[in-house]
Design a protein around this motif. Structure first.
Motif, mmCIF file in Angstrom:
data_model
loop_
_atom_site.group_PDB
_atom_site.id
_atom_site.type_symbol
_atom_site.label_atom_id
_atom_site.label_comp_id
_atom_site.label_asym_id
_atom_site.label_seq_id
_atom_site.Cartn_x
_atom_site.Cartn_y
_atom_site.Cartn_z
ATOM 1 N N UNK A 14 -23.525 44.051 102.647
ATOM 2 C CA UNK A 14 -23.397 45.492 102.383
ATOM 3 C C UNK A 14 -24.576 46.267 102.969
ATOM 4 N N UNK A 15 -25.766 45.677 102.897
ATOM 5 C CA UNK A 15 -26.943 46.331 103.486
ATOM 6 C C UNK A 15 -26.747 46.476 104.991
ATOM 7 N N UNK A 16 -26.203 45.435 105.643
ATOM 8 C CA UNK A 16 -25.981 45.522 107.087
ATOM 9 C C UNK A 16 -25.084 46.710 107.415
ATOM 10 N N UNK A 17 -24.076 46.923 106.605
ATOM 11 C CA UNK A 17 -23.135 48.028 106.818
ATOM 12 C C UNK A 17 -23.824 49.381 106.627
ATOM 13 N N UNK A 18 -24.599 49.513 105.561
ATOM 14 C CA UNK A 18 -25.275 50.775 105.255
ATOM 15 C C UNK A 18 -26.324 51.098 106.322
ATOM 16 N N UNK A 19 -27.051 50.089 106.759
ATOM 17 C CA UNK A 19 -28.072 50.282 107.786
ATOM 18 C C UNK A 19 -27.405 50.656 109.115
ATOM 19 N N UNK A 20 -26.281 50.005 109.429
ATOM 20 C CA UNK A 20 -25.532 50.346 110.645
ATOM 21 C C UNK A 20 -25.108 51.813 110.614
ATOM 22 N N UNK A 21 -24.578 52.238 109.487
ATOM 23 C CA UNK A 21 -24.091 53.619 109.369
ATOM 24 C C UNK A 21 -25.217 54.631 109.513
ATOM 25 N N UNK A 22 -26.452 54.196 109.305
ATOM 26 C CA UNK A 22 -27.603 55.083 109.496
ATOM 27 C C UNK A 22 -28.120 55.036 110.935
ATOM 28 N N UNK A 47 -29.287 52.392 112.580
ATOM 29 C CA UNK A 47 -30.364 51.424 112.786
ATOM 30 C C UNK A 47 -29.737 50.081 113.146
ATOM 31 N N UNK A 48 -29.305 49.970 114.395
ATOM 32 C CA UNK A 48 -28.481 48.850 114.827
ATOM 33 C C UNK A 48 -29.213 47.514 114.845
ATOM 34 N N UNK A 49 -30.464 47.495 115.249
ATOM 35 C CA UNK A 49 -31.207 46.223 115.259
ATOM 36 C C UNK A 49 -31.408 45.713 113.835
ATOM 37 N N UNK A 50 -31.716 46.626 112.921
ATOM 38 C CA UNK A 50 -31.850 46.274 111.506
ATOM 39 C C UNK A 50 -30.514 45.751 110.972
ATOM 40 N N UNK A 51 -29.432 46.425 111.360
ATOM 41 C CA UNK A 51 -28.094 46.006 110.926
ATOM 42 C C UNK A 51 -27.787 44.605 111.429
ATOM 43 N N UNK A 52 -28.170 44.338 112.661
ATOM 44 C CA UNK A 52 -27.940 43.014 113.246
ATOM 45 C C UNK A 52 -28.678 41.934 112.447
ATOM 46 N N UNK A 53 -29.933 42.207 112.094
ATOM 47 C CA UNK A 53 -30.708 41.221 111.311
ATOM 48 C C UNK A 53 -30.063 40.952 109.952
ATOM 49 N N UNK A 54 -29.652 42.016 109.266
ATOM 50 C CA UNK A 54 -29.011 41.830 107.960
ATOM 51 C C UNK A 54 -27.678 41.094 108.110
ATOM 52 N N UNK A 55 -26.919 41.428 109.150
ATOM 53 C CA UNK A 55 -25.630 40.766 109.383
ATOM 54 C C UNK A 55 -25.841 39.286 109.676
ATOM 55 N N UNK A 56 -26.889 38.957 110.403
ATOM 56 C CA UNK A 56 -27.180 37.548 110.678
ATOM 57 C C UNK A 56 -27.607 36.821 109.406
ATOM 58 N N UNK A 57 -28.324 37.512 108.524
ATOM 59 C CA UNK A 57 -28.696 36.925 107.235
ATOM 60 C C UNK A 57 -27.449 36.561 106.445
#
Length: 184
Positions: A94-102, A104-114
């Motif tokens: 869910x964090x990856x999704x929220x960060x993506x929507x803001x 912050x794609x690199x951050x989203x990628x890290x959370x999605x990989x987690x």
């Protein structure tokens, strides 16, 4: 009794989400806070950590993404600290999704990989790939994640994942038509 209070707390989280779905955000936030108070009073650390899911969901629906991220990160940290892998991975997705929507794609990628084990995070990762110009790879990844969800009763999750695929198909230089995916 403790059993009644626990059940009451569980119901309040669901009600908070329903209120948020109808745009009644102040009431939804109040219900989510009530849920946390009950679980804290009962000493239910696990259930108290789940408060972050209810409150994060309310903030997502309210389009308050920084607040949603804050709530979801708190839940992630609590569950990770307890060694609750499946719960913490759900929060990471869910964090990856929220960060993506803001944006912050690199951050989203890290959370999605987690949260790579969670199909919902893979469609976020696919959207990041698409934004980096890897459109074919992004589409393959998103469709594979959707295939894993076939037959699931989590229709809300599947709908979000389908919209992720549609976003990938809409990005420039695509020849695929996103309309059939959106209609699904």
């Amino acid at each position: 009794s403790k059993g009644f209070r626990k059940a009451q707390g569980e119901c309040l989280g669901g009600l908070a989400h329903l209120y948020a779905m109808t745009g009644r955000f102040p009431e939804a936030r109040a219900l989510a806070r009530q849920q946390r108070t009950i679980f804290d009073d009962l000493g239910q650390r696990f259930l108290s950590a789940r408060f972050a899911w209810a409150s994060g969901s309310v903030e997502i629906l309210a389009a308050n993404l920084p607040a949603a991220e804050r709530e979801l990160r708190a839940g992630y940290e609590l569950f990770a600290g307890m060694g609750e892998r499946s719960q913490s991975l759900g929060f990471a997705a869910m964090i990856s999704r929220v960060v993506y929507e803001q944006g912050r794609y690199e951050d989203a990628k890290r959370w999605a990989e987690t949260a790579a084990a969670v199909p919902l995070s893979r469609t976020v990762r696919a959207k990041v790939l698409a934004r980096c110009g890897e459109l074919d790879r992004a589409e393959v990844l998103a469709r594979a994640a959707l295939d894993e969800q076939k037959g699931s009763d989590a229709i809300g999750v599947r709908a979000v994942m389908l919209m992720d695929l549609a976003e990938i198909l809409i990005l420039p230089v695509r020849t695929s038509d996103p309309l059939p995916v959106i209609e699904q």
